[in-house]
Write a protein that holds these residues in place. Structure first.
Motif, PDB file in Angstrom:
ATOM      1  N   LEU A  47       0.813  -1.214   0.000  1.00 30.17           N
ATOM      2  CA  LEU A  47       0.000   0.000   0.000  1.00 30.17           C
ATOM      3  C   LEU A  47       0.849   1.268   0.000  1.00 30.17           C
ATOM      4  O   LEU A  47       0.324   2.366   0.165  1.00 30.17           O
ATOM      5  CB  LEU A  47      -0.917   0.002   1.237  1.00 30.17           C
ATOM      6  CG  LEU A  47      -1.834  -1.216   1.382  1.00 30.17           C
ATOM      7  CD1 LEU A  47      -2.628  -1.123   2.671  1.00 30.17           C
ATOM      8  CD2 LEU A  47      -2.775  -1.327   0.201  1.00 30.17           C
ATOM      9  N   TYR A  82      -8.281   2.422   0.738  1.00 32.09           N
ATOM     10  CA  TYR A  82      -7.748   1.697  -0.407  1.00 32.09           C
ATOM     11  C   TYR A  82      -8.844   0.848  -1.053  1.00 32.09           C
ATOM     12  O   TYR A  82      -9.845   0.498  -0.429  1.00 32.09           O
ATOM     13  CB  TYR A  82      -6.552   0.824  -0.020  1.00 32.09           C
ATOM     14  CG  TYR A  82      -6.787  -0.139   1.112  1.00 32.09           C
ATOM     15  CD1 TYR A  82      -7.305  -1.406   0.881  1.00 32.09           C
ATOM     16  CD2 TYR A  82      -6.460   0.216   2.422  1.00 32.09           C
ATOM     17  CE1 TYR A  82      -7.508  -2.298   1.918  1.00 32.09           C
ATOM     18  CE2 TYR A  82      -6.661  -0.668   3.467  1.00 32.09           C
ATOM     19  CZ  TYR A  82      -7.186  -1.926   3.210  1.00 32.09           C
ATOM     20  OH  TYR A  82      -7.387  -2.795   4.237  1.00 32.09           O
ATOM     21  N   THR A  88      -2.378   0.124  -5.195  1.00 33.42           N
ATOM     22  CA  THR A  88      -2.109  -1.193  -4.607  1.00 33.42           C
ATOM     23  C   THR A  88      -1.339  -2.045  -5.612  1.00 33.42           C
ATOM     24  O   THR A  88      -1.417  -1.833  -6.826  1.00 33.42           O
ATOM     25  CB  THR A  88      -3.412  -1.914  -4.230  1.00 33.42           C
ATOM     26  OG1 THR A  88      -4.189  -2.121  -5.415  1.00 33.42           O
ATOM     27  CG2 THR A  88      -4.210  -1.096  -3.236  1.00 33.42           C
TER      28      THR A  88
END
Length: 378
Positions: free
Chosen positions: A106, A119, A167
């Motif tokens: 991340l 996210y 990601t």
């Protein structure tokens, strides 16, 4: 962790093999592979449980999901199911600025001013499950007329995370545990309501929580090919052989008489004595079958302790399921009436049941299933 997974998989295989072996003597699988085979699909909603997931509002925690699969029931009690599933997860991480792990997937996600971030995960998974018919197992038998079944399942799989909005891509093994509510609409279609839990490595924040879990609720449809029922092995023998066993008059010789009698002795309660045919949508027996009914009546009158069951069937290619169920019962009742009224058989020696179109005995010609089977049960 790998050892635990191997043990779990081994236990599942042993359990499935044990159930199969337990019922192998009582149930036979239709020889065609497409019988009890189905495809299914569905959509639903899901949520991901990781560290700080409660920081997201409830609406933002929910994401859509989908699945497509194929399955097969090995016997009335258990089966296997393979499926592809996926789409999206939403997550949240309240990590102060400067405390990111050096190799976190991340690290490229855009941070808010306070160091927190939301996210988005895009993924696709494959899984293999063992499924169990809980209500059949409780009843210890197949329920061919069931409208509802409760199907727990357990399995393992593989999940691939795609790079998306910062990601990175990841691959991981997953474990699954779920429960399917199965509602039968007709012999081809089921409506399903699934509850599925999943566990995997928490690659988003492994320091704070080792595993990530998710929960999905899906609604879907299953479409079945071929036959959906299992049937016990049936031994067709002449009525004369049965009468011979009961010290009554043996009318004519039967080829291989000794072998036939030996088999009947081993499984007397599952002997088909006669097959009475009907025209389509009719419950009056066809002409030319009187001798079969005479032989059955003679056997029952000479053996007052014997009991038969008349099973009424119907052709599945015509009529609704409800109509065929009623037609099967009319056919069984009509044969019983002939035996009682015309041949003076004690009505207490005759039981009737309607199978309708839940089971099709004959594949060569669908009209052959317009039939009533007379079976010796005692």
């Amino acid at each position: 962790m790998k050892i635990k997974k191997i043990i779990i998989i081994a236990l599942l295989l042993i359990t499935g093999a044990g159930i199969s072996a337990q019922n192998e003597k009582d149930y036979s699988i239709w020889k065609d592979f497409d019988n009890n085979l189905y495809v299914d699909g569905g959509i639903g909603i899901q949520t991901l449980f990781t560290s700080d997931w409660k920081e997201l509002s409830f609406g933002k925690q929910l994401t859509p999901s989908f699945h497509l699969g194929i399955g097969k029931w090995i016997n009335p009690f258990w089966g296997i199911h393979l499926s592809a599933y996926g789409y999206s997860y939403n997550g949240y991480r309240a990590t102060p600025l400067g405390e990111m792990e050096p190799f976190s997937p991340l690290n490229n996600v855009d941070l808010d001013y306070d160091g927190t971030f939301r996210y988005y995960l895009r993924y696709m998974g494959l899984r293999a499950d063992f499924q169990f018919s809980l209500l059949n197992m409780i009843a210890s038998k197949e329920r061919p007329d069931k409208l509802y079944d409760l199907v727990p399942f357990i399995g393992f799989g593989y999940m691939h995370m795609f790079p998306y909005r910062g990601t990175t891509k990841e691959n991981m093994l997953t474990g699954h545990l779920g429960l399917r509510n199965r509602f039968s609409i007709n012999r081809y279609i089921d409506i399903n309501l699934d509850l599925v839990g999943q566990i995997s490595d928490n690659y988003m924040h492994p320091v704070k929580r080792k595993y990530a879990t998710s929960l999905a609720v899906n609604a879907g449809v299953s479409f079945y090919f071929g036959h959906r029922t299992f049937r016990k092995p049936v031994m067709y023998v002449p009525v004369e052989a049965v009468r011979y066993l009961n010290d009554t008059i043996f009318v004519r010789e039967v080829p291989g008489k000794e072998k036939v009698i030996e088999k009947v002795l081993a499984n007397r309660a599952n002997v088909v004595m006669a097959s009475i045919r009907f025209d389509l949508n009719d419950y009056i027996p066809r002409k030319g079958q009187e001798t079969q009914l005479i032989e059955v009546a003679r056997f029952l009158n000479n053996n007052p302790d014997a009991v038969i069951r008349i099973e009424g069937y119907a052709d599945a290619t015509s009529g609704s399921r409800h109509y065929n169920k009623e037609l099967g019962q009319k056919r069984a009742n009509r044969v019983k009436q002939i035996l009682v009224d015309k041949h003076s058989v004690n009505a207490d020696q005759i039981k009737t049941i309607s199978i309708g179109d839940n089971e099709q005995l004959y594949d060569d010609d669908s009209t052959w299933n317009c039939v009533a089977i007379i079976r010796l049960i005692k």
